[in-house]
Design a protein around this motif. Structure first.
Motif, mmCIF file in Angstrom:
data_model
loop_
_atom_site.group_PDB
_atom_site.id
_atom_site.type_symbol
_atom_site.label_atom_id
_atom_site.label_comp_id
_atom_site.label_asym_id
_atom_site.label_seq_id
_atom_site.Cartn_x
_atom_site.Cartn_y
_atom_site.Cartn_z
ATOM 1 N N LEU A 1 -18.870 0.404 -17.076
ATOM 2 C CA LEU A 1 -18.712 1.235 -18.269
ATOM 3 C C LEU A 1 -19.691 2.395 -18.219
ATOM 4 O O LEU A 1 -20.595 2.419 -17.390
ATOM 5 C CB LEU A 1 -18.990 0.419 -19.540
ATOM 6 C CG LEU A 1 -18.020 -0.701 -19.909
ATOM 7 C CD1 LEU A 1 -18.511 -1.413 -21.158
ATOM 8 C CD2 LEU A 1 -16.617 -0.153 -20.126
ATOM 9 N N SER A 2 -19.546 3.323 -19.153
ATOM 10 C CA SER A 2 -20.505 4.419 -19.268
ATOM 11 C C SER A 2 -21.781 3.907 -19.941
ATOM 12 O O SER A 2 -21.756 2.887 -20.650
ATOM 13 C CB SER A 2 -19.910 5.554 -20.105
ATOM 14 O OG SER A 2 -19.787 5.129 -21.458
ATOM 15 N N ALA A 3 -22.869 4.611 -19.725
ATOM 16 C CA ALA A 3 -24.141 4.235 -20.349
ATOM 17 C C ALA A 3 -24.042 4.221 -21.880
ATOM 18 O O ALA A 3 -24.520 3.264 -22.510
ATOM 19 C CB ALA A 3 -25.254 5.167 -19.870
ATOM 20 N N PRO A 4 -23.415 5.209 -22.537
ATOM 21 C CA PRO A 4 -23.299 5.149 -24.000
ATOM 22 C C PRO A 4 -22.500 3.926 -24.477
ATOM 23 O O PRO A 4 -22.837 3.317 -25.495
ATOM 24 C CB PRO A 4 -22.582 6.459 -24.364
ATOM 25 C CG PRO A 4 -22.912 7.392 -23.240
ATOM 26 C CD PRO A 4 -22.963 6.516 -22.014
ATOM 27 N N SER A 5 -21.458 3.550 -23.727
ATOM 28 C CA SER A 5 -20.671 2.366 -24.096
ATOM 29 C C SER A 5 -21.511 1.097 -24.002
ATOM 30 O O SER A 5 -21.431 0.213 -24.862
ATOM 31 C CB SER A 5 -19.436 2.233 -23.202
ATOM 32 O OG SER A 5 -18.553 3.300 -23.422
ATOM 33 N N VAL A 6 -22.329 1.010 -22.959
ATOM 34 C CA VAL A 6 -23.202 -0.162 -22.794
ATOM 35 C C VAL A 6 -24.239 -0.194 -23.911
ATOM 36 O O VAL A 6 -24.504 -1.252 -24.499
ATOM 37 C CB VAL A 6 -23.865 -0.165 -21.396
ATOM 38 C CG1 VAL A 6 -24.988 -1.186 -21.324
ATOM 39 C CG2 VAL A 6 -22.811 -0.447 -20.336
ATOM 40 N N SER A 7 -24.814 0.944 -24.231
ATOM 41 C CA SER A 7 -25.792 1.003 -25.329
ATOM 42 C C SER A 7 -25.170 0.527 -26.629
ATOM 43 O O SER A 7 -25.788 -0.227 -27.387
ATOM 44 C CB SER A 7 -26.323 2.426 -25.503
ATOM 45 O OG SER A 7 -27.109 2.796 -24.405
ATOM 46 N N GLU A 8 -23.954 0.954 -26.890
ATOM 47 C CA GLU A 8 -23.257 0.553 -28.114
ATOM 48 C C GLU A 8 -22.974 -0.945 -28.122
ATOM 49 O O GLU A 8 -23.146 -1.620 -29.134
ATOM 50 C CB GLU A 8 -21.942 1.342 -28.249
ATOM 51 C CG GLU A 8 -21.132 0.997 -29.474
ATOM 52 C CD GLU A 8 -21.799 1.370 -30.792
ATOM 53 O OE1 GLU A 8 -21.336 0.866 -31.834
ATOM 54 O OE2 GLU A 8 -22.786 2.141 -30.794
ATOM 55 N N ARG A 9 -22.562 -1.497 -26.998
ATOM 56 C CA ARG A 9 -22.312 -2.943 -26.924
ATOM 57 C C ARG A 9 -23.603 -3.736 -27.161
ATOM 58 O O ARG A 9 -23.593 -4.742 -27.871
ATOM 59 C CB ARG A 9 -21.697 -3.325 -25.575
ATOM 60 C CG ARG A 9 -20.217 -3.014 -25.502
ATOM 61 C CD ARG A 9 -19.669 -3.388 -24.122
ATOM 62 N NE ARG A 9 -18.239 -3.183 -24.068
ATOM 63 C CZ ARG A 9 -17.332 -4.144 -24.247
ATOM 64 N NH1 ARG A 9 -17.700 -5.379 -24.480
ATOM 65 N NH2 ARG A 9 -16.049 -3.856 -24.176
ATOM 66 N N ILE A 10 -24.691 -3.286 -26.557
ATOM 67 C CA ILE A 10 -25.966 -3.984 -26.755
ATOM 68 C C ILE A 10 -26.374 -3.908 -28.222
ATOM 69 O O ILE A 10 -26.819 -4.895 -28.812
ATOM 70 C CB ILE A 10 -27.055 -3.410 -25.823
ATOM 71 C CG1 ILE A 10 -26.739 -3.788 -24.369
ATOM 72 C CG2 ILE A 10 -28.443 -3.920 -26.223
ATOM 73 C CD1 ILE A 10 -27.634 -3.125 -23.341
ATOM 74 N N ARG A 11 -26.198 -2.756 -28.842
ATOM 75 C CA ARG A 11 -26.523 -2.612 -30.261
ATOM 76 C C ARG A 11 -25.701 -3.589 -31.104
ATOM 77 O O ARG A 11 -26.225 -4.266 -31.976
ATOM 78 C CB ARG A 11 -26.273 -1.175 -30.719
ATOM 79 C CG ARG A 11 -26.698 -0.911 -32.174
ATOM 80 C CD ARG A 11 -26.270 0.456 -32.672
ATOM 81 N NE ARG A 11 -24.815 0.654 -32.682
ATOM 82 C CZ ARG A 11 -23.978 0.085 -33.565
ATOM 83 N NH1 ARG A 11 -24.450 -0.709 -34.504
ATOM 84 N NH2 ARG A 11 -22.685 0.322 -33.497
#
Length: 153
Positions: free
Chosen positions: A39-49
Protein backbone atom coordinates in the motif's frame (compact mmCIF):
# COMPACT_ATOMS: atom_id res chain seq x y z
CA UNK A 1 -9.87 11.09 24.88
CA UNK A 2 -9.60 7.31 24.49
CA UNK A 3 -12.37 5.66 22.50
CA UNK A 4 -13.80 2.47 23.91
CA UNK A 5 -14.42 -0.45 21.64
CA UNK A 6 -18.07 -1.41 21.57
CA UNK A 7 -17.58 -4.38 19.26
CA UNK A 8 -14.84 -6.58 17.94
CA UNK A 9 -12.87 -5.01 15.08
CA UNK A 10 -12.59 -7.34 12.12
CA UNK A 11 -9.18 -7.46 10.53
CA UNK A 12 -8.53 -7.94 6.88
CA UNK A 13 -5.39 -9.61 5.52
CA UNK A 14 -3.53 -6.29 5.22
CA UNK A 15 -4.30 -5.34 8.87
CA UNK A 16 -3.06 -8.77 9.96
CA UNK A 17 0.17 -8.35 7.96
CA UNK A 18 0.67 -4.86 9.39
CA UNK A 19 0.25 -6.15 12.95
CA UNK A 20 2.69 -8.99 12.29
CA UNK A 21 5.26 -6.55 10.87
CA UNK A 22 4.83 -4.17 13.81
CA UNK A 23 5.14 -7.07 16.25
CA UNK A 24 8.51 -7.91 14.68
CA UNK A 25 9.76 -4.31 14.71
CA UNK A 26 7.48 -1.46 15.79
CA UNK A 27 10.12 1.09 14.75
CA UNK A 28 9.97 0.28 11.06
CA UNK A 29 9.40 3.34 8.90
CA UNK A 30 5.94 3.73 7.41
CA UNK A 31 7.56 3.48 3.97
CA UNK A 32 8.92 0.00 4.81
CA UNK A 33 5.56 -1.13 6.24
CA UNK A 34 3.88 0.17 3.06
CA UNK A 35 6.31 -1.83 0.92
CA UNK A 36 5.65 -4.97 2.98
CA UNK A 37 1.87 -4.80 2.62
CA UNK A 38 1.70 -3.29 -0.89
CA UNK A 39 0.00 0.00 0.00
CA UNK A 40 0.98 3.66 -0.07
CA UNK A 41 2.53 5.22 3.03
CA UNK A 42 -0.56 7.44 3.69
CA UNK A 43 -2.82 4.35 3.49
CA UNK A 44 -0.64 2.50 5.99
CA UNK A 45 -0.62 5.51 8.32
CA UNK A 46 -4.40 5.65 8.17
CA UNK A 47 -4.74 1.92 8.90
CA UNK A 48 -2.40 2.19 11.89
CA UNK A 49 -4.39 5.17 13.18
CA UNK A 50 -7.64 3.17 12.88
CA UNK A 51 -6.07 0.18 14.65
CA UNK A 52 -5.03 2.52 17.47
CA UNK A 53 -8.44 4.18 17.68
CA UNK A 54 -10.17 0.80 17.82
CA UNK A 55 -7.94 -0.22 20.74
CA UNK A 56 -6.22 -3.08 18.91
CA UNK A 57 -2.86 -1.27 19.02
CA UNK A 58 -2.51 0.16 22.52
CA UNK A 59 1.15 1.12 22.45
CA UNK A 60 4.45 0.58 20.72
CA UNK A 61 6.90 -1.11 23.08
CA UNK A 62 10.55 -1.98 23.44
CA UNK A 63 11.90 -5.51 23.90
CA UNK A 64 14.49 -5.18 26.67
CA UNK A 65 17.11 -7.80 27.55
CA UNK A 66 16.61 -7.91 31.32
CA UNK A 67 19.76 -9.99 31.82
CA UNK A 68 21.79 -7.14 30.27
CA UNK A 69 20.20 -4.88 32.90
CA UNK A 70 21.46 -7.16 35.66
CA UNK A 71 18.36 -9.29 36.26
CA UNK A 72 19.48 -12.85 35.46
CA UNK A 73 16.67 -14.58 37.38
CA UNK A 74 13.06 -14.62 36.29
CA UNK A 75 10.36 -16.44 38.19
CA UNK A 76 6.64 -17.03 38.00
CA UNK A 77 4.90 -16.72 41.35
CA UNK A 78 1.47 -18.05 42.19
CA UNK A 79 0.07 -15.98 45.05
CA UNK A 80 -2.74 -17.20 47.32
CA UNK A 81 -3.86 -14.39 49.67
CA UNK A 82 -4.89 -15.28 53.20
CA UNK A 83 -8.59 -14.73 53.97
CA UNK A 84 -9.53 -11.06 53.83
CA UNK A 85 -6.14 -10.00 52.41
CA UNK A 86 -6.74 -10.01 48.65
CA UNK A 87 -6.85 -6.21 48.26
CA UNK A 88 -3.78 -5.71 50.45
CA UNK A 89 -1.85 -8.37 48.51
CA UNK A 90 -2.85 -6.80 45.19
CA UNK A 91 -1.59 -3.42 46.42
CA UNK A 92 1.69 -4.95 47.65
CA UNK A 93 2.31 -6.67 44.31
CA UNK A 94 1.66 -3.38 42.50
CA UNK A 95 4.18 -1.60 44.74
CA UNK A 96 7.00 -4.17 44.52
CA UNK A 97 9.07 -3.22 41.45
CA UNK A 98 10.50 -6.73 41.01
CA UNK A 99 7.01 -7.84 39.89
CA UNK A 100 6.98 -6.75 36.27
CA UNK A 101 3.63 -8.28 35.30
CA UNK A 102 0.73 -9.78 37.20
CA UNK A 103 -2.55 -11.46 36.32
CA UNK A 104 -5.55 -11.64 38.65
CA UNK A 105 -7.11 -15.10 38.37
CA UNK A 106 -10.10 -17.13 39.38
CA UNK A 107 -9.51 -20.01 41.79
CA UNK A 108 -7.45 -20.35 44.95
CA UNK A 109 -4.34 -18.64 43.59
CA UNK A 110 -5.70 -15.15 43.03
CA UNK A 111 -2.56 -13.84 41.33
CA UNK A 112 0.05 -15.10 38.88
CA UNK A 113 3.01 -12.74 38.81
CA UNK A 114 6.21 -12.49 36.77
CA UNK A 115 9.21 -11.47 38.87
CA UNK A 116 12.73 -10.39 37.91
CA UNK A 117 15.53 -10.36 40.49
CA UNK A 118 19.29 -10.01 40.64
CA UNK A 119 19.82 -12.92 43.06
CA UNK A 120 18.12 -15.72 44.96
CA UNK A 121 18.55 -13.63 48.11
CA UNK A 122 16.62 -10.76 46.51
CA UNK A 123 13.89 -13.24 45.53
CA UNK A 124 13.68 -14.43 49.13
CA UNK A 125 13.40 -10.83 50.38
CA UNK A 126 10.56 -10.05 47.96
CA UNK A 127 8.66 -13.21 48.83
CA UNK A 128 9.25 -12.58 52.54
CA UNK A 129 7.43 -9.26 52.18
CA UNK A 130 4.26 -11.21 51.27
CA UNK A 131 4.47 -14.01 53.82
CA UNK A 132 2.22 -12.35 56.45
CA UNK A 133 -0.52 -11.85 53.86
CA UNK A 134 -0.30 -14.70 51.34
CA UNK A 135 1.10 -18.09 50.47
CA UNK A 136 3.40 -18.13 47.45
CA UNK A 137 4.53 -20.86 45.08
CA UNK A 138 7.53 -19.94 42.97
CA UNK A 139 9.00 -21.49 39.83
CA UNK A 140 12.25 -20.15 38.36
CA UNK A 141 12.12 -19.60 34.59
CA UNK A 142 14.72 -21.69 32.73
CA UNK A 143 13.96 -20.67 29.12
CA UNK A 144 11.20 -19.08 27.08
CA UNK A 145 10.31 -21.53 24.30
CA UNK A 146 7.41 -19.29 23.17
CA UNK A 147 8.07 -15.56 23.20
CA UNK A 148 5.13 -13.19 23.41
CA UNK A 149 3.39 -13.33 20.06
CA UNK A 150 0.22 -12.33 18.31
CA UNK A 151 -2.83 -14.57 18.61
CA UNK A 152 -4.02 -16.25 15.41
CA UNK A 153 -5.31 -13.52 13.11
Amino acid sequence: MKRLRSETHSLDEIDARLLAALEQDARQPISELARLVGLSAPSVSERIRKLQESGIIRSFTVDIDTKALGYPIGAMVRVRPLPGKIHLVEKLIQEIPQFIECYKLTGEDAFFAHMLVRSVEEMDDVLESLVDHAMTYTAVIKTTPVKRRLPPL
